[in-house]
Write a protein that holds these residues in place. Structure first.
Motif, PDB file in Angstrom:
ATOM      1  N   PRO A 182       0.099   2.336 -13.418  1.00  0.00           N
ATOM      2  CA  PRO A 182       1.003   2.998 -14.411  1.00  0.00           C
ATOM      3  C   PRO A 182       1.539   1.689 -15.266  1.00  0.00           C
ATOM      4  CG  PRO A 182       1.511   3.918 -12.429  1.00  0.00           C
ATOM      5  CD  PRO A 182       0.632   2.855 -11.928  1.00  0.00           C
ATOM      6  N   ASP A 183       1.851   1.835 -16.534  1.00  0.00           N
ATOM      7  CA  ASP A 183       2.440   0.767 -17.310  1.00  0.00           C
ATOM      8  C   ASP A 183       3.546  -0.092 -16.578  1.00  0.00           C
ATOM      9  OD1 ASP A 183       0.365   1.512 -19.269  1.00  0.00           O
ATOM     10  OD2 ASP A 183       1.937   2.683 -20.360  1.00  0.00           O
ATOM     11  N   ASP A 184       4.382   0.604 -16.114  1.00  0.00           N
ATOM     12  CA  ASP A 184       5.750  -0.236 -15.613  1.00  0.00           C
ATOM     13  C   ASP A 184       5.268  -1.115 -14.323  1.00  0.00           C
ATOM     14  OD1 ASP A 184       7.287   1.044 -17.516  1.00  0.00           O
ATOM     15  OD2 ASP A 184       8.101   2.429 -16.183  1.00  0.00           O
ATOM     16  N   TRP A 236       3.583  -6.336 -11.993  1.00  0.00           N
ATOM     17  CA  TRP A 236       2.435  -6.932 -11.238  1.00  0.00           C
ATOM     18  C   TRP A 236       2.174  -8.209 -12.123  1.00  0.00           C
ATOM     19  CZ3 TRP A 236      -0.338  -5.601  -6.706  1.00  0.00           C
ATOM     20  CH2 TRP A 236      -1.311  -6.398  -6.549  1.00  0.00           C
ATOM     21  N   LEU A 237       1.835  -7.980 -13.393  1.00  0.00           N
ATOM     22  CA  LEU A 237       1.699  -9.381 -14.144  1.00  0.00           C
ATOM     23  C   LEU A 237       2.718 -10.365 -14.422  1.00  0.00           C
ATOM     24  CD1 LEU A 237      -0.186  -7.623 -17.274  1.00  0.00           C
ATOM     25  CD2 LEU A 237      -1.368  -8.981 -15.520  1.00  0.00           C
TER      26      LEU A 237
END
Length: 228
Positions: A44-46, A51-52
């Motif tokens: 998911p985007d969040d 993570w990044l």
């Protein structure tokens, strides 16, 4: 498929495999990016951003754990098409690795990645201290392979004979310099810094020989056009 077509397909596959084997570092890196790209796209985007962010070479992480994020950030991308990276890696990384050898190519990529990261983040730190950027900018997301790519693309200029070398250098400068003055972001400074570092890696190209003259291809094309 006819026997002739099958033969051409086999020869094509052999040629591709030989090309990949001649630049092992490039394509191992590209394979790793393929895996990490799939991982990020499944999150998911969040979660992907978190993570990044954990692997970002921002000011906060460079102060706490620089080695981890400098290595980790080089294997993740913040969006973008993997196939586009495959084309760029083949054009610049693979040709440079084939020319300089894996160790010298890797040295250029690492120096450009690390040097441009610290230079660009240093500019951001200066901006924060002078109230030209908010304090939260020290947590800005900064991952990807573009600094190493810019450095390697720049050093590849020395593979060309003059005057093609100067045309190539002007092309690189035309890509990295205008954003510094138009957008004025730290990543734009990073790309310009990485290119400058790549140009400064000229000593690593000494003794490699094998300069290439693109004019040969131009003359062949003209002859074929005239014959047609």
């Amino acid at each position: 498929m006819s026997a002739a077509g099958s033969g051409r397909a086999r020869r094509g596959a052999v040629a591709v495999w030989r090309w990949v084997r001649s630049a092992p570092g490039t394509y191992l890196w590209l394979a790793a990016l393929a895996v990490t790209t799939v991982i990020i796209r499944r999150l998911p985007d969040d979660e992907a951003r978190q993570w990044l962010g954990h692997r970002s070479t921002n000011l906060h992480h460079l102060a706490e754990d620089p080695v981890r994020v400098l290595i980790g950030s080089a294997f993740w991308t913040d969006g973008g098409s993997w196939f586009a990276y495959a084309v760029l890696f083949t054009l610049f990384h693979a040709n440079t690795e084939r020319w300089l050898g894996t160790l010298r190519w890797l040295a250029v990529a690492v120096v450009a990645h690390v040097g441009a990261t610290y230079l660009s983040e240093g500019v951001l730190l200066w901006a924060i201290r002078n109230d030209d950027a908010p304090a939260r900018a020290m947590y800005t997301l900064d991952v990807g392979v573009s600094y190493a790519l810019a450095g390697v693309a720049a050093v590849l200029a020395y593979r060309l004979v003059t005057p093609w070398r100067w045309l190539y250098i002007m092309g690189v400068l035309a890509v990295v310099l205008p954003p510094v003055f138009v957008n004025r972001t730290f990543t734009d400074v990073g790309h310009a810094s990485a290119a400058a570092i790549g140009f400064a890696c000229y000593p690593l190209t000494r003794g490699r020989g094998g300069t290439w003259n693109p004019g040969v291809l131009v003359r062949r094309f003209r002859r074929r056009t005239s014959a047609g």
